[in-house]
Motif scaffolding. Sequence first.
Motif, PDB file in Angstrom:
ATOM      1  N   LEU A  90       0.824  -1.214   0.000  1.00  0.00           N
ATOM      2  CA  LEU A  90       0.000   0.000   0.000  1.00  0.00           C
ATOM      3  C   LEU A  90       0.857   1.261   0.000  1.00  0.00           C
ATOM      4  O   LEU A  90       0.527   2.247  -0.680  1.00  0.00           O
ATOM      5  CB  LEU A  90      -0.936  -0.002   1.204  1.00  0.00           C
ATOM      6  CG  LEU A  90      -2.041  -1.062   1.175  1.00  0.00           C
ATOM      7  CD1 LEU A  90      -2.819  -1.052   2.480  1.00  0.00           C
ATOM      8  CD2 LEU A  90      -2.961  -0.849  -0.008  1.00  0.00           C
ATOM      9  N   ARG A  91       1.954   1.252   0.735  1.00  0.00           N
ATOM     10  CA  ARG A  91       2.850   2.413   0.762  1.00  0.00           C
ATOM     11  C   ARG A  91       3.481   2.665  -0.603  1.00  0.00           C
ATOM     12  O   ARG A  91       3.573   3.811  -1.050  1.00  0.00           O
ATOM     13  CB  ARG A  91       3.959   2.209   1.797  1.00  0.00           C
ATOM     14  CG  ARG A  91       3.501   2.364   3.222  1.00  0.00           C
ATOM     15  CD  ARG A  91       4.598   1.918   4.178  1.00  0.00           C
ATOM     16  NE  ARG A  91       4.168   1.962   5.552  1.00  0.00           N
ATOM     17  CZ  ARG A  91       4.494   2.936   6.401  1.00  0.00           C
ATOM     18  NH1 ARG A  91       5.265   3.922   6.009  1.00  0.00           N
ATOM     19  NH2 ARG A  91       4.051   2.909   7.629  1.00  0.00           N
ATOM     20  N   VAL A  92       3.912   1.608  -1.262  1.00  0.00           N
ATOM     21  CA  VAL A  92       4.527   1.762  -2.588  1.00  0.00           C
ATOM     22  C   VAL A  92       3.506   2.285  -3.592  1.00  0.00           C
ATOM     23  O   VAL A  92       3.795   3.197  -4.371  1.00  0.00           O
ATOM     24  CB  VAL A  92       5.156   0.425  -3.056  1.00  0.00           C
ATOM     25  CG1 VAL A  92       5.558   0.499  -4.516  1.00  0.00           C
ATOM     26  CG2 VAL A  92       6.358   0.075  -2.190  1.00  0.00           C
ATOM     27  N   ILE A  93       2.290   1.740  -3.568  1.00  0.00           N
ATOM     28  CA  ILE A  93       1.244   2.200  -4.484  1.00  0.00           C
ATOM     29  C   ILE A  93       0.912   3.669  -4.222  1.00  0.00           C
ATOM     30  O   ILE A  93       0.811   4.466  -5.162  1.00  0.00           O
ATOM     31  CB  ILE A  93      -0.017   1.322  -4.355  1.00  0.00           C
ATOM     32  CG1 ILE A  93       0.262  -0.068  -4.923  1.00  0.00           C
ATOM     33  CG2 ILE A  93      -1.217   1.957  -5.055  1.00  0.00           C
ATOM     34  CD1 ILE A  93      -0.820  -1.092  -4.643  1.00  0.00           C
ATOM     35  N   LEU A  94       0.758   4.048  -2.957  1.00  0.00           N
ATOM     36  CA  LEU A  94       0.464   5.432  -2.605  1.00  0.00           C
ATOM     37  C   LEU A  94       1.599   6.364  -3.041  1.00  0.00           C
ATOM     38  O   LEU A  94       1.362   7.428  -3.613  1.00  0.00           O
ATOM     39  CB  LEU A  94       0.228   5.573  -1.102  1.00  0.00           C
ATOM     40  CG  LEU A  94      -0.014   6.985  -0.583  1.00  0.00           C
ATOM     41  CD1 LEU A  94      -1.302   7.554  -1.168  1.00  0.00           C
ATOM     42  CD2 LEU A  94      -0.051   6.997   0.924  1.00  0.00           C
ATOM     43  N   LEU A 145       6.897   5.807  -0.424  1.00  0.00           N
ATOM     44  CA  LEU A 145       7.593   4.961  -1.389  1.00  0.00           C
ATOM     45  C   LEU A 145       8.876   4.394  -0.795  1.00  0.00           C
ATOM     46  O   LEU A 145       9.123   3.184  -0.850  1.00  0.00           O
ATOM     47  CB  LEU A 145       7.901   5.756  -2.666  1.00  0.00           C
ATOM     48  CG  LEU A 145       8.607   4.986  -3.772  1.00  0.00           C
ATOM     49  CD1 LEU A 145       7.753   3.834  -4.260  1.00  0.00           C
ATOM     50  CD2 LEU A 145       8.957   5.915  -4.913  1.00  0.00           C
ATOM     51  N   VAL A 146       9.679   5.234  -0.179  1.00  0.00           N
ATOM     52  CA  VAL A 146      10.943   4.781   0.408  1.00  0.00           C
ATOM     53  C   VAL A 146      10.699   3.841   1.595  1.00  0.00           C
ATOM     54  O   VAL A 146      11.337   2.795   1.696  1.00  0.00           O
ATOM     55  CB  VAL A 146      11.830   5.980   0.826  1.00  0.00           C
ATOM     56  CG1 VAL A 146      13.013   5.532   1.648  1.00  0.00           C
ATOM     57  CG2 VAL A 146      12.292   6.740  -0.407  1.00  0.00           C
ATOM     58  N   THR A 147       9.775   4.192   2.481  1.00  0.00           N
ATOM     59  CA  THR A 147       9.520   3.326   3.635  1.00  0.00           C
ATOM     60  C   THR A 147       8.945   1.984   3.191  1.00  0.00           C
ATOM     61  O   THR A 147       9.222   0.958   3.806  1.00  0.00           O
ATOM     62  CB  THR A 147       8.590   3.983   4.666  1.00  0.00           C
ATOM     63  OG1 THR A 147       7.352   4.325   4.052  1.00  0.00           O
ATOM     64  CG2 THR A 147       9.228   5.200   5.281  1.00  0.00           C
ATOM     65  N   GLY A 148       8.156   1.984   2.123  1.00  0.00           N
ATOM     66  CA  GLY A 148       7.633   0.732   1.595  1.00  0.00           C
ATOM     67  C   GLY A 148       8.708  -0.125   0.968  1.00  0.00           C
ATOM     68  O   GLY A 148       8.724  -1.343   1.134  1.00  0.00           O
ATOM     69  N   LEU A 196       3.432  19.634  -3.156  1.00  0.00           N
ATOM     70  CA  LEU A 196       2.933  18.810  -2.057  1.00  0.00           C
ATOM     71  C   LEU A 196       2.900  17.323  -2.415  1.00  0.00           C
ATOM     72  O   LEU A 196       2.999  16.467  -1.547  1.00  0.00           O
ATOM     73  CB  LEU A 196       1.536  19.259  -1.624  1.00  0.00           C
ATOM     74  CG  LEU A 196       1.480  20.531  -0.803  1.00  0.00           C
ATOM     75  CD1 LEU A 196       0.038  20.943  -0.575  1.00  0.00           C
ATOM     76  CD2 LEU A 196       2.195  20.353   0.515  1.00  0.00           C
ATOM     77  N   PHE A 197       2.767  17.022  -3.702  1.00  0.00           N
ATOM     78  CA  PHE A 197       2.756  15.629  -4.144  1.00  0.00           C
ATOM     79  C   PHE A 197       4.111  14.951  -3.940  1.00  0.00           C
ATOM     80  O   PHE A 197       4.200  13.728  -3.943  1.00  0.00           O
ATOM     81  CB  PHE A 197       2.340  15.518  -5.605  1.00  0.00           C
ATOM     82  CG  PHE A 197       0.892  15.849  -5.860  1.00  0.00           C
ATOM     83  CD1 PHE A 197      -0.115  15.138  -5.231  1.00  0.00           C
ATOM     84  CD2 PHE A 197       0.540  16.866  -6.726  1.00  0.00           C
ATOM     85  CE1 PHE A 197      -1.452  15.435  -5.464  1.00  0.00           C
ATOM     86  CE2 PHE A 197      -0.787  17.177  -6.968  1.00  0.00           C
ATOM     87  CZ  PHE A 197      -1.793  16.453  -6.332  1.00  0.00           C
ATOM     88  N   LEU A 198       5.165  15.728  -3.735  1.00  0.00           N
ATOM     89  CA  LEU A 198       6.487  15.139  -3.494  1.00  0.00           C
ATOM     90  C   LEU A 198       6.558  14.392  -2.166  1.00  0.00           C
ATOM     91  O   LEU A 198       7.489  13.626  -1.934  1.00  0.00           O
ATOM     92  CB  LEU A 198       7.569  16.216  -3.556  1.00  0.00           C
ATOM     93  CG  LEU A 198       7.854  16.767  -4.945  1.00  0.00           C
ATOM     94  CD1 LEU A 198       8.872  17.898  -4.860  1.00  0.00           C
ATOM     95  CD2 LEU A 198       8.342  15.679  -5.878  1.00  0.00           C
ATOM     96  N   ILE A 199       5.569  14.572  -1.314  1.00  0.00           N
ATOM     97  CA  ILE A 199       5.502  13.821  -0.061  1.00  0.00           C
ATOM     98  C   ILE A 199       5.393  12.325  -0.369  1.00  0.00           C
ATOM     99  O   ILE A 199       5.648  11.489   0.498  1.00  0.00           O
ATOM    100  CB  ILE A 199       4.329  14.319   0.825  1.00  0.00           C
ATOM    101  CG1 ILE A 199       4.478  13.839   2.263  1.00  0.00           C
ATOM    102  CG2 ILE A 199       2.999  13.871   0.273  1.00  0.00           C
ATOM    103  CD1 ILE A 199       5.554  14.524   3.021  1.00  0.00           C
ATOM    104  N   GLY A 200       5.042  11.984  -1.588  1.00  0.00           N
ATOM    105  CA  GLY A 200       4.961  10.593  -2.022  1.00  0.00           C
ATOM    106  C   GLY A 200       6.285   9.854  -1.928  1.00  0.00           C
ATOM    107  O   GLY A 200       6.315   8.618  -1.909  1.00  0.00           O
ATOM    108  N   VAL A 201       7.387  10.583  -1.836  1.00  0.00           N
ATOM    109  CA  VAL A 201       8.703   9.952  -1.681  1.00  0.00           C
ATOM    110  C   VAL A 201       8.772   9.196  -0.352  1.00  0.00           C
ATOM    111  O   VAL A 201       9.362   8.116  -0.276  1.00  0.00           O
ATOM    112  CB  VAL A 201       9.823  11.021  -1.765  1.00  0.00           C
ATOM    113  CG1 VAL A 201      11.164  10.442  -1.382  1.00  0.00           C
ATOM    114  CG2 VAL A 201       9.869  11.619  -3.156  1.00  0.00           C
ATOM    115  N   VAL A 202       8.137   9.730   0.686  1.00  0.00           N
ATOM    116  CA  VAL A 202       8.203   9.124   2.022  1.00  0.00           C
ATOM    117  C   VAL A 202       7.571   7.734   2.051  1.00  0.00           C
ATOM    118  O   VAL A 202       8.229   6.766   2.440  1.00  0.00           O
ATOM    119  CB  VAL A 202       7.593  10.059   3.087  1.00  0.00           C
ATOM    120  CG1 VAL A 202       7.543   9.374   4.436  1.00  0.00           C
ATOM    121  CG2 VAL A 202       8.370  11.356   3.156  1.00  0.00           C
TER     122      VAL A 202
END
Length: 67
Positions: free
Chosen positions: A13-17, A44-47, A36-42
């Motif tokens: 779910l984290r990677v998809i988000l 993605l990396v934790t996933g 604000l969409f760059l928050i998607g890096v967080v």
Amino acid sequence: MFKSNVGTVDRVLRVILGIALLLAFILNPGSEWRWLFLIGVVPLVTGLVGSCPVYTLLGFSTCPMRR
């Protein structure tokens, strides 16, 4: 390196988000709040890494228990 505290479903779910948010960043070039969409890096990396610093601080884990 990192202690894994993110379970399989949580990781997926984290990677998809993360991918969805980064894709939104790319597809919305005219938006003034686009950054604000760059928050998607967080997520993605934790996933991808399988470890979440916030979970570590809170003592939380979604990994299955080992016997």
